[in-house]
Motif scaffolding. Structure first.
Motif, PDB file in Angstrom:
ATOM      1  N   GLN A  30     -26.389 -15.901   2.695  1.00 56.56           N
ATOM      2  CA  GLN A  30     -27.765 -15.567   2.352  1.00 56.56           C
ATOM      3  C   GLN A  30     -28.374 -14.604   3.370  1.00 56.56           C
ATOM      4  O   GLN A  30     -29.085 -13.670   3.008  1.00 56.56           O
ATOM      5  N   THR A  31     -28.098 -14.832   4.651  1.00 60.24           N
ATOM      6  CA  THR A  31     -28.624 -13.960   5.705  1.00 60.24           C
ATOM      7  C   THR A  31     -28.180 -12.515   5.499  1.00 60.24           C
ATOM      8  O   THR A  31     -28.959 -11.580   5.683  1.00 60.24           O
ATOM      9  N   LEU A  32     -26.925 -12.328   5.113  1.00 58.93           N
ATOM     10  CA  LEU A  32     -26.373 -10.983   4.936  1.00 58.93           C
ATOM     11  C   LEU A  32     -26.884 -10.320   3.659  1.00 58.93           C
ATOM     12  O   LEU A  32     -27.115  -9.102   3.630  1.00 58.93           O
ATOM     13  N   ASP A  92     -10.583 -29.889  -4.735  1.00 60.60           N
ATOM     14  CA  ASP A  92     -11.959 -29.491  -5.056  1.00 60.60           C
ATOM     15  C   ASP A  92     -12.160 -27.985  -5.010  1.00 60.60           C
ATOM     16  O   ASP A  92     -13.007 -27.445  -5.740  1.00 60.60           O
ATOM     17  N   TYR A  93     -11.419 -27.307  -4.128  1.00 65.75           N
ATOM     18  CA  TYR A  93     -11.547 -25.854  -4.028  1.00 65.75           C
ATOM     19  C   TYR A  93     -10.201 -25.286  -3.574  1.00 65.75           C
ATOM     20  O   TYR A  93      -9.819 -25.432  -2.410  1.00 65.75           O
ATOM     21  N   SER A  94      -9.511 -24.655  -4.488  1.00 69.78           N
ATOM     22  CA  SER A  94      -8.172 -24.131  -4.193  1.00 69.78           C
ATOM     23  C   SER A  94      -8.139 -22.627  -4.420  1.00 69.78           C
ATOM     24  O   SER A  94      -9.004 -22.051  -5.094  1.00 69.78           O
ATOM     25  N   TRP A  95      -7.121 -21.998  -3.850  1.00 65.05           N
ATOM     26  CA  TRP A  95      -6.925 -20.562  -4.062  1.00 65.05           C
ATOM     27  C   TRP A  95      -6.586 -20.277  -5.516  1.00 65.05           C
ATOM     28  O   TRP A  95      -7.152 -19.371  -6.132  1.00 65.05           O
ATOM     29  N   GLU A  96      -5.679 -21.048  -6.080  1.00 67.87           N
ATOM     30  CA  GLU A  96      -5.186 -20.784  -7.429  1.00 67.87           C
ATOM     31  C   GLU A  96      -6.282 -20.909  -8.484  1.00 67.87           C
ATOM     32  O   GLU A  96      -6.364 -20.088  -9.410  1.00 67.87           O
ATOM     33  N   VAL A  97      -7.130 -21.927  -8.361  1.00 65.31           N
ATOM     34  CA  VAL A  97      -8.125 -22.206  -9.400  1.00 65.31           C
ATOM     35  C   VAL A  97      -9.459 -21.526  -9.124  1.00 65.31           C
ATOM     36  O   VAL A  97     -10.087 -20.962 -10.030  1.00 65.31           O
ATOM     37  N   HIS A  98      -9.904 -21.540  -7.882  1.00 70.40           N
ATOM     38  CA  HIS A  98     -11.241 -21.058  -7.567  1.00 70.40           C
ATOM     39  C   HIS A  98     -11.247 -19.720  -6.820  1.00 70.40           C
ATOM     40  O   HIS A  98     -11.907 -18.767  -7.259  1.00 70.40           O
ATOM     41  N   GLY A  99     -10.549 -19.650  -5.690  1.00 67.61           N
ATOM     42  CA  GLY A  99     -10.594 -18.456  -4.857  1.00 67.61           C
ATOM     43  C   GLY A  99     -10.108 -17.209  -5.555  1.00 67.61           C
ATOM     44  O   GLY A  99     -10.752 -16.157  -5.495  1.00 67.61           O
ATOM     45  N   PHE A 100      -8.965 -17.297  -6.223  1.00 64.69           N
ATOM     46  CA  PHE A 100      -8.364 -16.134  -6.881  1.00 64.69           C
ATOM     47  C   PHE A 100      -9.299 -15.518  -7.910  1.00 64.69           C
ATOM     48  O   PHE A 100      -9.530 -14.309  -7.913  1.00 64.69           O
ATOM     49  N   SER A 101      -9.856 -16.356  -8.790  1.00 64.18           N
ATOM     50  CA  SER A 101     -10.701 -15.827  -9.867  1.00 64.18           C
ATOM     51  C   SER A 101     -11.983 -15.212  -9.327  1.00 64.18           C
ATOM     52  O   SER A 101     -12.440 -14.160  -9.797  1.00 64.18           O
ATOM     53  N   LEU A 102     -12.582 -15.853  -8.295  1.00 63.41           N
ATOM     54  CA  LEU A 102     -13.833 -15.323  -7.747  1.00 63.41           C
ATOM     55  C   LEU A 102     -13.618 -13.991  -7.054  1.00 63.41           C
ATOM     56  O   LEU A 102     -14.347 -13.016  -7.312  1.00 63.41           O
ATOM     57  N   ILE A 103     -12.632 -13.906  -6.195  1.00 63.27           N
ATOM     58  CA  ILE A 103     -12.432 -12.681  -5.423  1.00 63.27           C
ATOM     59  C   ILE A 103     -11.970 -11.538  -6.306  1.00 63.27           C
ATOM     60  O   ILE A 103     -12.338 -10.374  -6.093  1.00 63.27           O
ATOM     61  N   ALA A 128     -14.457 -18.832   3.348  1.00 64.30           N
ATOM     62  CA  ALA A 128     -15.428 -17.770   3.073  1.00 64.30           C
ATOM     63  C   ALA A 128     -15.828 -17.755   1.600  1.00 64.30           C
ATOM     64  O   ALA A 128     -17.020 -17.649   1.267  1.00 64.30           O
ATOM     65  N   LEU A 129     -14.847 -17.889   0.722  1.00 61.47           N
ATOM     66  CA  LEU A 129     -15.132 -17.859  -0.714  1.00 61.47           C
ATOM     67  C   LEU A 129     -15.880 -19.102  -1.157  1.00 61.47           C
ATOM     68  O   LEU A 129     -16.709 -19.046  -2.071  1.00 61.47           O
ATOM     69  N   ARG A 130     -15.610 -20.233  -0.532  1.00 59.37           N
ATOM     70  CA  ARG A 130     -16.366 -21.441  -0.860  1.00 59.37           C
ATOM     71  C   ARG A 130     -17.839 -21.261  -0.496  1.00 59.37           C
ATOM     72  O   ARG A 130     -18.731 -21.659  -1.255  1.00 59.37           O
ATOM     73  N   ALA A 131     -18.103 -20.634   0.656  1.00 53.74           N
ATOM     74  CA  ALA A 131     -19.486 -20.372   1.061  1.00 53.74           C
ATOM     75  C   ALA A 131     -20.171 -19.429   0.077  1.00 53.74           C
ATOM     76  O   ALA A 131     -21.342 -19.618  -0.276  1.00 53.74           O
ATOM     77  N   ILE A 132     -19.440 -18.406  -0.383  1.00 55.80           N
ATOM     78  CA  ILE A 132     -20.003 -17.463  -1.359  1.00 55.80           C
ATOM     79  C   ILE A 132     -20.272 -18.164  -2.681  1.00 55.80           C
ATOM     80  O   ILE A 132     -21.309 -17.950  -3.328  1.00 55.80           O
ATOM     81  N   THR A 133     -19.347 -19.035  -3.099  1.00 58.50           N
ATOM     82  CA  THR A 133     -19.535 -19.782  -4.341  1.00 58.50           C
ATOM     83  C   THR A 133     -20.787 -20.658  -4.269  1.00 58.50           C
ATOM     84  O   THR A 133     -21.590 -20.706  -5.212  1.00 58.50           O
ATOM     85  N   ARG A 134     -20.977 -21.331  -3.150  1.00 54.37           N
ATOM     86  CA  ARG A 134     -22.154 -22.202  -2.981  1.00 54.37           C
ATOM     87  C   ARG A 134     -23.432 -21.387  -3.008  1.00 54.37           C
ATOM     88  O   ARG A 134     -24.464 -21.838  -3.522  1.00 54.37           O
ATOM     89  N   TYR A 135     -23.390 -20.178  -2.450  1.00 57.18           N
ATOM     90  CA  TYR A 135     -24.572 -19.325  -2.496  1.00 57.18           C
ATOM     91  C   TYR A 135     -24.883 -18.919  -3.944  1.00 57.18           C
ATOM     92  O   TYR A 135     -26.041 -18.913  -4.359  1.00 57.18           O
ATOM     93  N   MET A 136     -23.844 -18.589  -4.695  1.00 57.56           N
ATOM     94  CA  MET A 136     -24.042 -18.105  -6.063  1.00 57.56           C
ATOM     95  C   MET A 136     -24.576 -19.185  -6.993  1.00 57.56           C
ATOM     96  O   MET A 136     -25.292 -18.879  -7.956  1.00 57.56           O
ATOM     97  N   ILE A 137     -24.228 -20.436  -6.739  1.00 61.14           N
ATOM     98  CA  ILE A 137     -24.669 -21.520  -7.627  1.00 61.14           C
ATOM     99  C   ILE A 137     -25.905 -22.242  -7.108  1.00 61.14           C
ATOM    100  O   ILE A 137     -26.428 -23.146  -7.753  1.00 61.14           O
TER     101      ILE A 137
END
Length: 444
Positions: free
Chosen positions: A149-151, A312-323, A434-443
């Motif tokens: 959020q700061t950035l 709860d938060y994996s590269w295959e299911v969450h990280g890959f699709s978001l990035i 890093a991607l988990r933090a971005i996901t939490r910001y987006m939701i």
């Protein structure tokens, strides 16, 4: 007659296997040669990291493709920003090799030389990355929605989400690459080259001059002490080229002679320029809060630092699709790197490779509910665990980590394979946080 034929089949099969093996060896060598030729065409040099990875050409190809994409291909960040972010990332681990390498590339793509005086000389937007840089480098589990959020809401200096994702990828890529550099003792090559008798700068490669890269960029024409240093770094030419440029610039030479009170020879001046250049590339110039470093996750209060469970938060299911959605195609390139390093043919069993991968994630606070962590102690000797942890978490402290005694029986390629596993596991762990933090910001 049948018996005779049977007796002849064995030497024929043996000869066939030898031929097949030779063909495979030749194919691998040709593959490495092709990769190096591409590197020479695009950059004018083959860096030491690529040379060490050459024992695993399948992985090297994937690594170079990803690195080229994030540093040189289309993306939201301008090229000078990308290399400066790489400098910031490498500086957190005091990795002089990568700091020098990206300083030279930063200048080649038109970066402002004044920025290389230190982080305080960089634009405010880049300085805003400093906090998340140190967090991801040393304690990635601290990455939080508030940092994102700061950035993204910093007024005129704010980052776009696409820019931030590319910046995070560059930071994670360079942090993990520092582990490989120190694990393979590449950083010590810099000190060796710096003491070269002909005054050759650390980023020197003879292919630079051969490919016409020895010309001084227009931005380096101003006669000042800092620009003199920078030109030595950027041109990457030998002392002869440096003398020729100095002779063509009488005014610059006179200023040098005045500073030295006309007591040193031209050769001494050249050597002083090289010494200044080394100070100029000092990683400490790009670091704030040097006391912020790695801490043991297991010893932290888990009420405040929740374990990242892969379920709860994996590269295959969450990280890959978001990035992949926010930074086109990078997900596929990173995924190919992860798959390549774990599928390399090796003396190491698949269980051992998985133990190394999961152990690194474990010390960084990531847990797999379906994995028996008792296997880590069964498969990894204590000295190997100490080495893996040092290279993955605090390579700058160890500088040259002590290799396990069991490594003396392994080929160099097998040791490099372990360092590649460490690098890629570290990379994925940092990206997950890093991607988990971005996901939490987006939701939110």
């Amino acid at each position: 007659m049948i018996i005779c034929t049977s007796k002849m089949e064995y030497p024929l099969r043996s000869q066939c296997k030898r031929v097949q093996k030779q063909v495979m060896v030749n194919s691998e060598k040709e593959r490495v040669s092709l990769l190096f030729m591409k590197a020479l065409v695009s950059r004018g040099s083959v860096d030491a990291v690529s040379q060490q990875m050459a024992s695993h050409p399948q992985y090297l190809e994937s690594f170079l493709r990803t690195q080229h994409y994030i540093l040189h291909m289309d993306g939201p960040l301008p090229l000078p920003y990308r290399h400066y972010i790489a400098i910031m990332a490498a500086a957190r681990y005091h990795c002089s090799y990568l700091v020098c390498l990206h300083s030279a590339q930063f200048l080649r793509v038109g970066g402002d030389p004044l920025w290389l005086q230190g982080l305080e000389a960089a634009p405010p937007r880049l300085r805003l990355l400093d906090h998340i840089n140190k967090v991801l480098a040393h304690q990635p589990w601290l990455a939080a929605c508030s940092h994102i959020q700061t950035l993204l809401k910093a007024g005129e200096q704010c980052w776009s989400l696409a820019e931030l994702v590319q910046a995070v990828v560059i930071l994670a890529h360079c942090h993990s690459l520092c582990s490989f550099v120190f694990g393979c003792d590449t950083d010590s090559d810099l000190a060796h080259l710096a003491k070269s008798p002909n005054g050759t700068p650390p980023t020197f490669c003879p292919f630079d001059a051969a490919n016409g890269n020895a010309n001084v960029p227009q931005s380096l024409k101003a006669p000042s002490e800092q620009i003199t240093r920078r030109r030595s770094l950027d041109s990457s030419c030998d002392m002869v080229c440096l003398k020729e440029r100095i002779q063509r610039s009488q005014e610059e030479q006179e200023k040098k002679e005045e500073r030295l009170l006309q007591t040193q020879t031209l050769q001494q001046t050249d050597l002083e320029d090289e010494e200044e250049m080394l100070c100029f590339a000092d990683p400490s110039h790009f670091i704030t809060d040097p006391d912020f470093c790695h801490q043991e996750f297991a010893r932290r209060d888990e009420d405040h630092l929740q374990v990242l469970r892969v379920q709860d938060y994996s590269w295959e299911v969450h990280g890959f699709s978001l990035i992949n959605r926010l930074y086109s195609d990078i997900g596929h390139l990173l995924d190919d790197r992860f798959r390549s390093v774990t599928s390399l043919p090796s003396l190491h069993s698949s269980d051992l490779k998985r133990a190394i991968w999961n152990y690194i994630h474990y010390v960084l606070g990531i847990r797999y509910d379906d994995y028996d962590y008792g296997e880590v102690n069964q498969l990894l000797e204590r000295d190997l665990k100490l080495y893996i942890k040092a290279v993955a978490c605090f390579p700058d402290v160890t500088k040259t980590p002590v290799c396990p005694l069991s490594w003396t029986l392994l080929k160099a390629s097998e040791r490099i394979h372990v360092n590649l596993l460490i690098m890629e596991a570290r990379l994925q762990a940092e990206l997950l946080y890093a991607l988990r933090a971005i996901t939490r910001y987006m939701i939110a």
